[in-house]
Write a protein that holds these residues in place. Structure first.
Motif, PDB file in Angstrom:
ATOM      1  N   VAL A 190      11.722   6.558 -12.110  1.00 19.25           N
ATOM      2  CA  VAL A 190      11.574   6.335 -10.680  1.00 19.25           C
ATOM      3  C   VAL A 190      11.294   4.858 -10.432  1.00 19.25           C
ATOM      4  CG1 VAL A 190      10.269   6.952  -8.606  1.00 19.25           C
ATOM      5  CG2 VAL A 190      10.631   8.673 -10.406  1.00 19.25           C
ATOM      6  N   HIS A 191      12.020   4.286  -9.484  1.00 19.74           N
ATOM      7  CA  HIS A 191      11.831   2.905  -9.057  1.00 19.74           C
ATOM      8  C   HIS A 191      11.355   2.952  -7.606  1.00 19.74           C
ATOM      9  CE1 HIS A 191      14.185   1.244 -12.466  1.00 19.74           C
ATOM     10  NE2 HIS A 191      14.866   2.379 -12.343  1.00 19.74           N
ATOM     11  N   VAL A 192      10.102   2.571  -7.363  1.00 18.93           N
ATOM     12  CA  VAL A 192       9.579   2.518  -6.000  1.00 18.93           C
ATOM     13  C   VAL A 192       9.494   1.042  -5.614  1.00 18.93           C
ATOM     14  CG1 VAL A 192       7.759   3.223  -4.420  1.00 18.93           C
ATOM     15  CG2 VAL A 192       8.209   4.601  -6.473  1.00 18.93           C
ATOM     16  N   PHE A 193      10.280   0.671  -4.627  1.00 21.64           N
ATOM     17  CA  PHE A 193      10.437  -0.726  -4.234  1.00 21.64           C
ATOM     18  C   PHE A 193       9.789  -1.032  -2.893  1.00 21.64           C
ATOM     19  CE2 PHE A 193      14.363  -0.003  -6.689  1.00 21.64           C
ATOM     20  CZ  PHE A 193      14.406  -1.127  -7.490  1.00 21.64           C
ATOM     21  N   HIS A 194       9.300  -2.251  -2.757  1.00 22.26           N
ATOM     22  CA  HIS A 194       9.061  -2.848  -1.450  1.00 22.26           C
ATOM     23  C   HIS A 194      10.454  -3.158  -0.908  1.00 22.26           C
ATOM     24  CE1 HIS A 194       7.992  -5.906   1.504  1.00 22.26           C
ATOM     25  NE2 HIS A 194       6.747  -5.460   1.434  1.00 22.26           N
ATOM     26  N   GLU A 195      10.616  -3.145   0.398  1.00 23.77           N
ATOM     27  CA  GLU A 195      11.942  -3.367   1.001  1.00 23.77           C
ATOM     28  C   GLU A 195      12.632  -4.623   0.483  1.00 23.77           C
ATOM     29  OE1 GLU A 195      11.528  -1.688   5.483  1.00 23.77           O
ATOM     30  OE2 GLU A 195      10.104  -3.254   4.902  1.00 23.77           O
ATOM     31  N   GLU A 196      11.897  -5.718   0.402  1.00 19.47           N
ATOM     32  CA  GLU A 196      12.503  -6.989  -0.012  1.00 19.47           C
ATOM     33  C   GLU A 196      12.991  -6.938  -1.457  1.00 19.47           C
ATOM     34  OE1 GLU A 196       9.329  -9.682   0.771  1.00 19.47           O
ATOM     35  OE2 GLU A 196       9.543  -9.479   2.951  1.00 19.47           O
ATOM     36  N   ARG A 201       0.833  -1.215   0.000  1.00 20.11           N
ATOM     37  CA  ARG A 201       0.000   0.000   0.000  1.00 20.11           C
ATOM     38  C   ARG A 201       0.857   1.250   0.000  1.00 20.11           C
ATOM     39  NH1 ARG A 201      -4.859  -0.312   4.145  1.00 20.11           N
ATOM     40  NH2 ARG A 201      -5.254   1.665   3.129  1.00 20.11           N
ATOM     41  N   ASN A 202       1.921   1.224   0.774  1.00 23.59           N
ATOM     42  CA  ASN A 202       2.819   2.375   0.839  1.00 23.59           C
ATOM     43  C   ASN A 202       3.540   2.574  -0.486  1.00 23.59           C
ATOM     44  OD1 ASN A 202       5.868   3.254   2.477  1.00 23.59           O
ATOM     45  ND2 ASN A 202       4.097   4.593   2.274  1.00 23.59           N
ATOM     46  N   VAL A 203       3.988   1.494  -1.107  1.00 22.87           N
ATOM     47  CA  VAL A 203       4.645   1.572  -2.416  1.00 22.87           C
ATOM     48  C   VAL A 203       3.703   2.211  -3.431  1.00 22.87           C
ATOM     49  CG1 VAL A 203       5.536   0.189  -4.352  1.00 22.87           C
ATOM     50  CG2 VAL A 203       6.258  -0.324  -2.016  1.00 22.87           C
ATOM     51  N   ALA A 204       2.440   1.757  -3.458  1.00 23.84           N
ATOM     52  CA  ALA A 204       1.462   2.304  -4.395  1.00 23.84           C
ATOM     53  C   ALA A 204       1.188   3.779  -4.107  1.00 23.84           C
ATOM     54  CB  ALA A 204       0.169   1.493  -4.329  1.00 23.84           C
ATOM     55  N   ALA A 205       1.056   4.142  -2.843  1.00 23.85           N
ATOM     56  CA  ALA A 205       0.785   5.538  -2.472  1.00 23.85           C
ATOM     57  C   ALA A 205       1.940   6.448  -2.873  1.00 23.85           C
ATOM     58  CB  ALA A 205       0.517   5.638  -0.969  1.00 23.85           C
ATOM     59  N   ILE A 206       3.159   5.987  -2.672  1.00 26.78           N
ATOM     60  CA  ILE A 206       4.340   6.772  -3.058  1.00 26.78           C
ATOM     61  C   ILE A 206       4.345   6.995  -4.569  1.00 26.78           C
ATOM     62  CG2 ILE A 206       6.869   6.730  -3.227  1.00 26.78           C
ATOM     63  CD1 ILE A 206       6.783   5.108  -0.514  1.00 26.78           C
ATOM     64  N   ALA A 207       4.154   5.920  -5.325  1.00 25.22           N
ATOM     65  CA  ALA A 207       4.168   6.021  -6.792  1.00 25.22           C
ATOM     66  C   ALA A 207       3.053   6.945  -7.285  1.00 25.22           C
ATOM     67  CB  ALA A 207       4.036   4.633  -7.418  1.00 25.22           C
ATOM     68  N   ARG A 213       2.262  -1.623 -11.121  1.00 20.63           N
ATOM     69  CA  ARG A 213       1.276  -1.036 -10.202  1.00 20.63           C
ATOM     70  C   ARG A 213       0.355  -2.099  -9.605  1.00 20.63           C
ATOM     71  NH1 ARG A 213      -1.792   0.502  -6.949  1.00 20.63           N
ATOM     72  NH2 ARG A 213      -2.673   2.554  -6.660  1.00 20.63           N
ATOM     73  N   GLN A 214       0.000  -3.105 -10.363  1.00 22.33           N
ATOM     74  CA  GLN A 214      -0.947  -4.107  -9.879  1.00 22.33           C
ATOM     75  C   GLN A 214      -0.410  -4.862  -8.659  1.00 22.33           C
ATOM     76  OE1 GLN A 214      -2.544  -6.559 -12.934  1.00 22.33           O
ATOM     77  NE2 GLN A 214      -3.790  -7.761 -11.548  1.00 22.33           N
ATOM     78  N   GLU A 215       0.854  -5.269  -8.701  1.00 23.02           N
ATOM     79  CA  GLU A 215       1.447  -6.001  -7.581  1.00 23.02           C
ATOM     80  C   GLU A 215       1.976  -5.062  -6.506  1.00 23.02           C
ATOM     81  OE1 GLU A 215       2.662  -6.326 -10.761  1.00 23.02           O
ATOM     82  OE2 GLU A 215       1.509  -8.084 -11.319  1.00 23.02           O
ATOM     83  N   SER A 216       2.422  -3.883  -6.901  1.00 26.67           N
ATOM     84  CA  SER A 216       2.967  -2.866  -5.990  1.00 26.67           C
ATOM     85  C   SER A 216       4.130  -3.386  -5.153  1.00 26.67           C
ATOM     86  CB  SER A 216       1.872  -2.289  -5.095  1.00 26.67           C
ATOM     87  OG  SER A 216       0.935  -1.599  -5.873  1.00 26.67           O
ATOM     88  N   LEU A 218       7.745   0.924 -11.546  1.00 23.13           N
ATOM     89  CA  LEU A 218       8.641   1.720 -12.368  1.00 23.13           C
ATOM     90  C   LEU A 218       7.813   2.809 -13.043  1.00 23.13           C
ATOM     91  CD1 LEU A 218      11.495   0.687 -14.605  1.00 23.13           C
ATOM     92  CD2 LEU A 218       9.660   1.996 -15.634  1.00 23.13           C
ATOM     93  N   LEU A 219       8.238   4.057 -12.882  1.00 24.93           N
ATOM     94  CA  LEU A 219       7.594   5.206 -13.505  1.00 24.93           C
ATOM     95  C   LEU A 219       8.608   5.881 -14.418  1.00 24.93           C
ATOM     96  CD1 LEU A 219       5.968   6.690 -10.276  1.00 24.93           C
ATOM     97  CD2 LEU A 219       4.799   5.382 -12.054  1.00 24.93           C
ATOM     98  N   ASP A 220       8.314   5.937 -15.695  1.00 24.67           N
ATOM     99  CA  ASP A 220       9.224   6.521 -16.686  1.00 24.67           C
ATOM    100  C   ASP A 220       8.694   7.895 -17.087  1.00 24.67           C
ATOM    101  OD1 ASP A 220      10.773   7.233 -18.854  1.00 24.67           O
ATOM    102  OD2 ASP A 220      10.508   5.340 -19.921  1.00 24.67           O
ATOM    103  N   PHE A 221       9.462   8.929 -16.787  1.00 25.78           N
ATOM    104  CA  PHE A 221       9.119  10.298 -17.146  1.00 25.78           C
ATOM    105  C   PHE A 221      10.094  10.862 -18.184  1.00 25.78           C
ATOM    106  CE2 PHE A 221       7.490   9.627 -12.864  1.00 25.78           C
ATOM    107  CZ  PHE A 221       6.176  10.034 -13.013  1.00 25.78           C
ATOM    108  N   GLY A 222      10.788  10.015 -18.896  1.00 30.28           N
ATOM    109  CA  GLY A 222      11.748  10.473 -19.896  1.00 30.28           C
ATOM    110  C   GLY A 222      13.115  10.687 -19.280  1.00 30.28           C
TER     111      GLY A 222
END
Length: 125
Positions: free
Chosen positions: A91-97, A50-56, A76-79, A83-87
């Motif tokens: 941005v890589h938003v990871f779960h800790e593991e 949930r936190n990963v999704a909220a950050i992204a 986004r589905q698994e969160s 990966l967010l590509d803005f050119g």
């Protein structure tokens, strides 16, 4: 080559957005030398899915409000790793593991870091 000013501006917006949603261990890498189409990777850790999704979501919203459009989004589905590509900025938003397992810092260890400016947090003593 070094990161473009547009990439650095987008990085600062994304970093503030990630920080506002509890993103941890923010690291920005200047990957403009080995990757001609990208300037900066921003790596962020979230505590749970949930936190990963909220950050992204917050990063995407704040960059869009600033006129920076997302080109691609994956995971986004698994969160677990979004990966967010803005050119200029990816941005890589990871779960800790996932962050530990994939170890992007190790893969890109030869790339210099880009300073991130975050607002000071008030301390309660």
């Amino acid at each position: 080559m070094t990161a473009s000013s547009a990439g650095i501006d987008a990085l600062q917006i994304a970093a503030r957005a990630a920080d506002s949603k509890g993103g941890e261990d923010l690291v920005a890498l200047d990957v403009s030398e080995p990757l001609p189409l990208v300037d900066i990777f921003l790596l962020v850790t979230g505590r749970n899915e949930r936190n990963v999704a909220a950050i992204a979501d917050e990063i995407e919203e704040q960059l869009l409000l600033s006129g920076v459009k997302r080109l691609r989004r994956e995971g986004r589905q698994e969160s677990r790793w979004i990966l967010l590509d803005f050119g200029d900025l990816v941005v890589h938003v990871f779960h800790e593991e996932e962050r530990v397992f994939y170890g992007l810092e190790r893969l890109w260890k030869d790339c210099p870091t880009v300073p991130i400016e975050l607002p000071e947090r008030a301390t309660t003593d």
